[in-house]
Design a protein around this motif. Structure first.
Motif, short mmCIF file in Angstrom:
data_model
loop_
_atom_site.label_atom_id
_atom_site.label_comp_id
_atom_site.label_asym_id
_atom_site.label_seq_id
_atom_site.Cartn_x
_atom_site.Cartn_y
_atom_site.Cartn_z
N TRP A 1 4.74 10.33 -6.37
CA TRP A 1 6.07 10.81 -6.75
C TRP A 1 6.81 9.92 -7.74
O TRP A 1 7.90 10.28 -8.19
CB TRP A 1 6.93 10.99 -5.50
CG TRP A 1 6.38 12.00 -4.55
CD1 TRP A 1 6.38 13.36 -4.69
CD2 TRP A 1 5.73 11.73 -3.30
NE1 TRP A 1 5.78 13.95 -3.61
CE2 TRP A 1 5.36 12.98 -2.74
CE3 TRP A 1 5.42 10.56 -2.60
CZ2 TRP A 1 4.71 13.09 -1.51
CZ3 TRP A 1 4.76 10.67 -1.38
CH2 TRP A 1 4.42 11.91 -0.85
N GLY A 2 6.29 8.77 -8.07
CA GLY A 2 6.94 7.91 -9.05
C GLY A 2 7.80 6.82 -8.45
O GLY A 2 7.85 5.70 -8.97
N SER A 3 8.49 7.11 -7.34
CA SER A 3 9.35 6.11 -6.70
C SER A 3 9.68 6.56 -5.28
O SER A 3 9.66 7.76 -4.99
CB SER A 3 10.64 5.90 -7.50
OG SER A 3 11.43 7.08 -7.46
N PRO A 4 10.04 5.62 -4.40
CA PRO A 4 10.45 5.98 -3.04
C PRO A 4 11.86 6.56 -3.03
O PRO A 4 12.62 6.40 -4.00
CB PRO A 4 10.41 4.65 -2.28
CG PRO A 4 9.82 3.65 -3.21
CD PRO A 4 9.99 4.16 -4.59
N LEU A 5 12.22 7.19 -1.91
CA LEU A 5 13.58 7.63 -1.67
C LEU A 5 14.31 6.57 -0.84
O LEU A 5 13.67 5.78 -0.14
CB LEU A 5 13.59 8.97 -0.93
CG LEU A 5 13.05 10.17 -1.71
CD1 LEU A 5 12.94 11.41 -0.81
CD2 LEU A 5 13.94 10.48 -2.91
N ALA B 1 0.82 -1.21 0.00
CA ALA B 1 0.00 0.00 0.00
C ALA B 1 0.86 1.26 0.00
O ALA B 1 0.58 2.21 -0.77
CB ALA B 1 -0.94 -0.01 1.21
N PHE B 2 1.88 1.32 0.85
CA PHE B 2 2.71 2.52 0.89
C PHE B 2 3.52 2.68 -0.40
O PHE B 2 3.75 3.80 -0.86
CB PHE B 2 3.61 2.52 2.12
CG PHE B 2 2.91 2.95 3.37
CD1 PHE B 2 2.53 4.27 3.56
CD2 PHE B 2 2.58 2.03 4.35
CE1 PHE B 2 1.87 4.67 4.70
CE2 PHE B 2 1.92 2.41 5.50
CZ PHE B 2 1.55 3.74 5.68
N ALA B 3 3.96 1.56 -0.97
CA ALA B 3 4.67 1.64 -2.25
C ALA B 3 3.75 2.20 -3.33
O ALA B 3 4.15 3.06 -4.12
CB ALA B 3 5.20 0.26 -2.65
N LYS B 4 2.51 1.72 -3.36
CA LYS B 4 1.55 2.21 -4.36
C LYS B 4 1.26 3.69 -4.16
O LYS B 4 1.12 4.44 -5.13
CB LYS B 4 0.26 1.39 -4.31
CG LYS B 4 0.39 -0.02 -4.88
CD LYS B 4 -0.92 -0.80 -4.78
CE LYS B 4 -1.98 -0.26 -5.71
NZ LYS B 4 -1.64 -0.46 -7.13
N TYR B 5 1.14 4.13 -2.90
CA TYR B 5 0.88 5.54 -2.63
C TYR B 5 2.04 6.41 -3.11
O TYR B 5 1.84 7.43 -3.79
CB TYR B 5 0.65 5.77 -1.13
CG TYR B 5 0.52 7.23 -0.77
CD1 TYR B 5 -0.65 7.94 -1.02
CD2 TYR B 5 1.59 7.93 -0.19
CE1 TYR B 5 -0.77 9.30 -0.69
CE2 TYR B 5 1.49 9.27 0.12
CZ TYR B 5 0.31 9.95 -0.13
OH TYR B 5 0.22 11.29 0.18
N ILE B 6 3.26 6.01 -2.78
CA ILE B 6 4.44 6.80 -3.15
C ILE B 6 4.59 6.84 -4.67
O ILE B 6 4.89 7.89 -5.25
CB ILE B 6 5.71 6.20 -2.50
CG1 ILE B 6 5.64 6.38 -0.98
CG2 ILE B 6 6.96 6.87 -3.06
CD1 ILE B 6 6.70 5.59 -0.21
N ILE B 7 4.37 5.71 -5.33
CA ILE B 7 4.45 5.67 -6.79
C ILE B 7 3.38 6.57 -7.41
O ILE B 7 3.64 7.29 -8.38
CB ILE B 7 4.30 4.22 -7.30
CG1 ILE B 7 5.54 3.41 -6.89
CG2 ILE B 7 4.11 4.18 -8.81
CD1 ILE B 7 5.39 1.91 -7.10
N ALA B 8 2.19 6.56 -6.84
CA ALA B 8 1.10 7.41 -7.35
C ALA B 8 1.42 8.89 -7.20
O ALA B 8 1.07 9.71 -8.06
CB ALA B 8 -0.20 7.07 -6.63
#
Length: 386
Positions: free
Chosen positions: A163-167, A154-161
């Protein structure tokens, strides 16, 4: 990390938390394990049906929207530590668009840190499955592993939605997570992750739910809190069954480990030196940001911030205090920032519990079609939070 040649001291006071070496599967095949299964976690295990949700199913959460984090001022200034300094504030005085993008990138870093924390929780829960001898405790750990898995998704999907990718994970958090996950001692895993990191997460989620003006993150954090509230209870059960039975020497070992984890998080988790790449991206000198931050991040300022019920570090201290881990020996360190008398007046309720309860009632309307009025209650709570 402990010396691999030194004997492992588990400090086990209850058979529920009895552990075996992760490489010795033969002990998992012993018949007596199945004849003495603990019921300590049955209610938590059974309750998972009440708060089931699926990040891949849009009826629970839909990650597709037209929200633009680089043009929407959705995070309050007070939640951006660097903006408390004159240097950073003046830098963006005549650059409102860059200021919004800067705040957005700090938000990206925060959510990325949460994602990495959830990954740590997933791996730690899985590691408990390899060492906990009691079938009930093992089933609980497997159940939490499943729930942490959906948090990572879920958090990966939110970040991708957004900003495109996590830091990348900050070095301090990465080091602590590795220390906790790889610790062979169960008490280190439970205190470090189930109590402190999970406690920190509840405080962070409650703050984000209330303060960030992003409908998607409000839905996400509430859904995750419906799980985390139960994960925190696993640590509380350990504390209730273990802390009162510790010898003075054992209590000191446990207390020192808790203080080590807390101090690492307090002084490093949101420190500017963990976000140097973001400052450079906006033409800021990381050294000047750090200097300005040191001027405003005084002990007095920390004490003032910790008066807020959702302050993540206040939540951590309350977790340790309610568990009976803090004694007079270390109380003076925490008392620099916290008034312990306030905890006595508040009782055992933890920040985020009410938000989680509302979320569970909402999930029941989806999963079981009952308590239909809860949906309106949750929506009203989200509007009030805005």
């Amino acid at each position: 990390m402990a010396d691999s040649a030194a004997p492992i001291r588990q400090i086990t006071k209850d058979e529920v938390y009895d552990a075996v070496p992760p490489t010795d599967f033969s002990q998992m095949l012993e018949i007596d394990r199945h004849l003495n299964r603990s019921t300590a976690f049955d209610k938590i295990i059974s309750a998972t049906h009440d708060h089931f949700w699926d990040p891949l199913d849009t009826k629970y959460i839909d990650f597709k929207d037209d929200f633009d984090p680089d043009t929407t001022d959705f995070i309050p200034d007070v939640m951006i530590p660097a903006l408390l300094t004159d240097y950073v504030s003046n830098h963006f005085a005549d650059k409102p668009a860059d200021r919004i993008r800067f705040k957005s990138q700090v938000g990206r870093w925060v959510m990325s840190s949460i994602l990495h924390g959830e990954q740590g929780a997933l791996n730690l829960s899985a590691s408990l499955c390899h060492v906990l001898r009691d079938p009930g405790a093992q089933e609980y750990a497997a159940n939490q592993t499943r729930e942490e898995g959906r948090h990572v998704t879920a958090f990966a999907k939110y970040i991708i939605a957004r900003w495109g990718s996590p830091l990348p994970c900050g070095t301090v958090l990465a080091g602590l997570l590795q220390e906790i996950v790889h610790a062979p001692e169960v008490y280190k895993k439970i205190i470090g992750m189930q109590m402190l990191v999970e406690g920190l997460a509840m405080g962070a989620f409650a703050t984000i739910f209330k303060e960030w003006n992003d409908p998607l993150v409000k839905r996400l954090t509430q859904l995750v809190m419906t799980d985390e509230a139960f994960h925190h209870k696993f640590g509380k059960i350990w504390a209730d069954r273990t802390i009162p039975k510790l010898s003075a020497e054992e209590h000191e070992i446990v207390e020192n480990w808790a203080a080590h984890c807390f101090q690492t998080l307090l002084f490093n988790l949101v420190a500017p030196h963990q976000m140097t790449a973001i400052y450079a991206q906006f033409g800021l000198d990381p050294d000047k940001v750090m200097q300005g931050f040191q001027e405003v991040a005084t002990d007095e300022a920390r004490r003032e911030h910790m008066k807020e019920g959702t302050n993540i570090f206040r939540v951590l201290v309350k977790t340790l205090w309610n568990a009976g881990i803090i004694t007079d020996r270390t109380k003076s360190f925490y008392a620099m920032y916290i008034d312990f008398d306030e905890f006595k007046a508040e009782g055992d309720e933890m920040v985020g519990d009410a938000i989680a309860d509302e979320g569970i009632q909402y999930l029941k309307t989806i999963n079981f079609g009952i308590n239909a009025g809860a949906l309106n209650d949750v929506k009203a709570a989200a509007v009030a939070a805005e």
